[in-house]
Write a protein that holds these residues in place. Sequence first.
Motif, PDB file in Angstrom:
ATOM      1  N   GLY A 114       0.924  -1.242  -0.057  1.00 62.26           N
ATOM      2  CA  GLY A 114      -0.049   0.063   0.170  1.00 62.26           C
ATOM      3  C   GLY A 114       0.853   1.276   0.089  1.00 62.26           C
ATOM      4  N   LEU A 115       1.804   1.184   0.783  1.00 63.39           N
ATOM      5  CA  LEU A 115       2.806   2.389   1.113  1.00 63.39           C
ATOM      6  C   LEU A 115       3.558   2.703  -0.479  1.00 63.39           C
ATOM      7  CD1 LEU A 115       4.053   2.209   4.468  1.00 63.39           C
ATOM      8  CD2 LEU A 115       2.318   4.051   3.616  1.00 63.39           C
ATOM      9  N   LEU A 116       4.042   1.598  -1.058  1.00 58.28           N
ATOM     10  CA  LEU A 116       4.976   1.573  -2.110  1.00 58.28           C
ATOM     11  C   LEU A 116       3.959   1.694  -3.482  1.00 58.28           C
ATOM     12  CD1 LEU A 116       7.990  -0.126  -1.009  1.00 58.28           C
ATOM     13  CD2 LEU A 116       7.540   2.065  -0.729  1.00 58.28           C
ATOM     14  N   ARG A 117       2.515   1.438  -3.393  1.00 54.93           N
ATOM     15  CA  ARG A 117       1.874   1.083  -4.499  1.00 54.93           C
ATOM     16  C   ARG A 117       2.486   0.014  -5.644  1.00 54.93           C
ATOM     17  NH1 ARG A 117      -2.009   5.757  -5.802  1.00 54.93           N
ATOM     18  NH2 ARG A 117      -2.585   5.974  -3.888  1.00 54.93           N
ATOM     19  N   TYR A 121      -0.793  -3.953  -5.282  1.00 54.85           N
ATOM     20  CA  TYR A 121      -1.741  -2.788  -4.737  1.00 54.85           C
ATOM     21  C   TYR A 121      -2.684  -2.502  -5.807  1.00 54.85           C
ATOM     22  CZ  TYR A 121      -3.354   1.834  -3.894  1.00 54.85           C
ATOM     23  OH  TYR A 121      -4.212   3.107  -3.863  1.00 54.85           O
ATOM     24  N   PHE A 122      -2.288  -2.274  -7.119  1.00 53.27           N
ATOM     25  CA  PHE A 122      -3.043  -1.729  -8.348  1.00 53.27           C
ATOM     26  C   PHE A 122      -4.074  -2.921  -8.604  1.00 53.27           C
ATOM     27  CE2 PHE A 122       0.256   1.356  -8.862  1.00 53.27           C
ATOM     28  CZ  PHE A 122      -0.524   2.642  -8.686  1.00 53.27           C
ATOM     29  N   LYS A 126      -8.077  -2.493  -8.386  1.00 56.63           N
ATOM     30  CA  LYS A 126      -8.944  -2.454  -9.414  1.00 56.63           C
ATOM     31  C   LYS A 126      -9.955  -3.407  -9.281  1.00 56.63           C
ATOM     32  CE  LYS A 126      -8.218  -2.651 -14.407  1.00 56.63           C
ATOM     33  NZ  LYS A 126      -7.712  -3.309 -15.462  1.00 56.63           N
TER      34      LYS A 126
ATOM     35  N   MET B   1      -4.046  -1.994 -16.669  1.00 52.28           N
ATOM     36  CA  MET B   1      -3.148  -1.884 -15.505  1.00 52.28           C
ATOM     37  C   MET B   1      -2.573  -0.407 -15.277  1.00 52.28           C
ATOM     38  SD  MET B   1      -1.439  -3.837 -13.376  1.00 52.28           S
ATOM     39  CE  MET B   1      -0.447  -3.366 -11.917  1.00 52.28           C
ATOM     40  N   LYS B   2      -2.885  -0.040 -14.260  1.00 52.24           N
ATOM     41  CA  LYS B   2      -2.312   1.220 -13.970  1.00 52.24           C
ATOM     42  C   LYS B   2      -0.721   1.151 -13.527  1.00 52.24           C
ATOM     43  CE  LYS B   2      -6.075   3.857 -11.576  1.00 52.24           C
ATOM     44  NZ  LYS B   2      -6.404   4.237 -10.270  1.00 52.24           N
ATOM     45  N   SER B   3      -0.041   2.297 -13.793  1.00 54.75           N
ATOM     46  CA  SER B   3       1.251   2.353 -13.510  1.00 54.75           C
ATOM     47  C   SER B   3       1.646   3.621 -12.774  1.00 54.75           C
ATOM     48  CB  SER B   3       2.090   2.210 -14.946  1.00 54.75           C
ATOM     49  OG  SER B   3       3.539   2.813 -14.692  1.00 54.75           O
ATOM     50  N   ILE B   4       2.660   3.604 -12.025  1.00 54.27           N
ATOM     51  CA  ILE B   4       3.091   5.009 -11.244  1.00 54.27           C
ATOM     52  C   ILE B   4       3.381   5.763 -12.069  1.00 54.27           C
ATOM     53  CG2 ILE B   4       4.650   5.749  -9.263  1.00 54.27           C
ATOM     54  CD1 ILE B   4       4.699   2.786  -8.241  1.00 54.27           C
ATOM     55  N   ALA B 176       4.111   8.930   0.918  1.00 57.83           N
ATOM     56  CA  ALA B 176       3.818   7.769   1.626  1.00 57.83           C
ATOM     57  C   ALA B 176       2.438   8.212   2.504  1.00 57.83           C
ATOM     58  CB  ALA B 176       4.888   7.530   2.814  1.00 57.83           C
ATOM     59  N   TYR B 178      -0.025  10.115   1.514  1.00 59.78           N
ATOM     60  CA  TYR B 178      -0.964   9.929   0.531  1.00 59.78           C
ATOM     61  C   TYR B 178      -1.310   8.469   0.115  1.00 59.78           C
ATOM     62  CZ  TYR B 178      -3.552  10.622  -3.773  1.00 59.78           C
ATOM     63  OH  TYR B 178      -4.402  10.585  -4.757  1.00 59.78           O
ATOM     64  N   ASN B 179      -0.172   7.604  -0.195  1.00 59.01           N
ATOM     65  CA  ASN B 179      -0.485   6.272  -0.330  1.00 59.01           C
ATOM     66  C   ASN B 179      -1.139   5.422   0.810  1.00 59.01           C
ATOM     67  OD1 ASN B 179       0.783   6.638  -2.909  1.00 59.01           O
ATOM     68  ND2 ASN B 179       2.501   5.593  -2.477  1.00 59.01           N
TER      69      ASN B 179
END
Lengths: 253, 338
Positions: A114-117, A121-122, A126, B1-4, B176, B178-179
Amino acid sequence: MSLLKVQNLGITFGGLKAVDNLSLEIEKNELYGLIGPNGAGKTTVFNMLTGVYKPTTGEFFLNGENLTGKSSIEINRKGIARTFQNIRLFGKMTVADNVMVGLYNQMHYNLVDGLLRSPKYFADEKEFSKRADELLAVFDLYDDRDTLASNLPYGKQRKLEIARALATSPKLLLLDEPAAGMNPNETAELMKTIRFVREKFDMTILLIEHDMKLVMGICERVTVLNFGTELAAGKTSVALNNPQVIKAYLGDD
Amino acid sequence: MKSIINRKNITRLAVAVAIWAVIALLMATGIMSRSLQSLTIKICYYVMLTLSLDLIVGYLGDLSLGHAAFYAVGGYAGGAFALYTNLPFIPTFILALLIGGVVAAIVGFLISKSILKLRGDYLAIVTLAFGEFIRSFVKIIRGLGGTKGLIGIESYSSRIVGFSLSYIVVLLVIIAIYNFTHSRYGRAVTAIRDNAIAVESVGIDIKKMKVLVFTISSFIAGMAGVLFGFYKTTLNPSDFTYNLSIEVLVMVVLGGMGSIRGSVIASVVIVALPELLRGASDYRMLIYAVALIAMMMFKSNPKLVKYTERLGAAVDNLKKSLTRKAVSDKPSSGGVSK
């Protein structure tokens, strides 16, 4: 084997016997009503079945597993979810997020994800936000998904509570006066929704209700409580015509 | 798929770098006075403190009046490490930051375990007492300098370096947080604030969540303390009075509780205000106090609230028309209701 088995359940507050010696069995996929005049102890029964109160006497089993005295958290994880008589939503969160909180225990990613996405997480977010949207669509709440829960009209708040409870994927759903404060049209719609939920999710439902039309319309069997004791039980039409029940509701003469 | 890596995040990064570049440039060219240069560093650790307290007060909904304690624990732990080791500056800085954060987090973890059953006023008083306890505790530890304080922590080689390092740490903390708030954990925490009984009814352990929030919050506050130590080079118990806890609480409340952006803006304004008013020497604190009262009053003024909401909606619309994106597909309504 019945899904929920309640045996001689009772609780005392100080000297007051709020519920005394209650027994009932609910079969899988059944719609069961718990009714009675104000102060009969209906919500107290719910509070015992969901671990808010610890019963003083008796036991209850879900699928044969004894859940008596377990915490609310454990009981929910074992498969009993509920709604509340006085609506308890997460008012300052969006409608979608309310359901997402209900999905919490089914998501897999951990705090670091969660913290690092991380991709996990995604993927999880989703998948489950899709699940939440599907649930919202069932209750015709999809278009309100970004509204704050406290800004919803009353009838929709009741529905959202049911959606959130269903999100925990329970085996047994307890509805505490789902039609309270609804007008006849909304109540009729709610009856449809409850029936639909039972079919779509293969759900077993125990509900407390004052609206006799709703009870007679959808409950197959009922238990009538008065002053914490069972007055009558059985098929809805039969139990409601029991002279003692009529007396409890309408008084003598 | 989402990406950062997407356009939104690249824009955000660009803005962050631009802000840094402008400030660094102003520092390097000497346009910024020395006191303003120090102010930029001060703002950084205050932003961190405010954000960390906002996790407890704004998101979790518990009132803590002893936040200075975690700040102190982190500062002293990181400061002592820097003082008693002999490494080059950057490794010292990073390790001190981590040690300060971890030690504060451990203390936060233990404290939260012991106050789980307290709520509201009771929790506030216990945290207040805890803050004073930590302050008295460091006073009597000789290795930490006692009442004289911990003196001689290695300082930044220049204010630009100090600001840059602090700025990076703040950005990481903001990301951090926010996530965290947008994860399932953050949602559960916010839900506890709104209705704790309902949270238990969906099978989430409130106690675990509270411990988690206190631990993360004290970790960040501890790192803020370390930044403070490197900036000031001496740590004194009197730096960590409950006044500080209250000051940070004011920033959280003013920032609109449970808002990262609000916390950042409020702490920048409140930290900068007294410094910018330096010209008005005698009336400085008076103006500061009046400004604070005015901000508090206007913040909750219904007309202003409506105005800012409209402004926010207008900005959102503008954004939407700029980034015209395909509307996400709506799942078919399987409901019977209608």
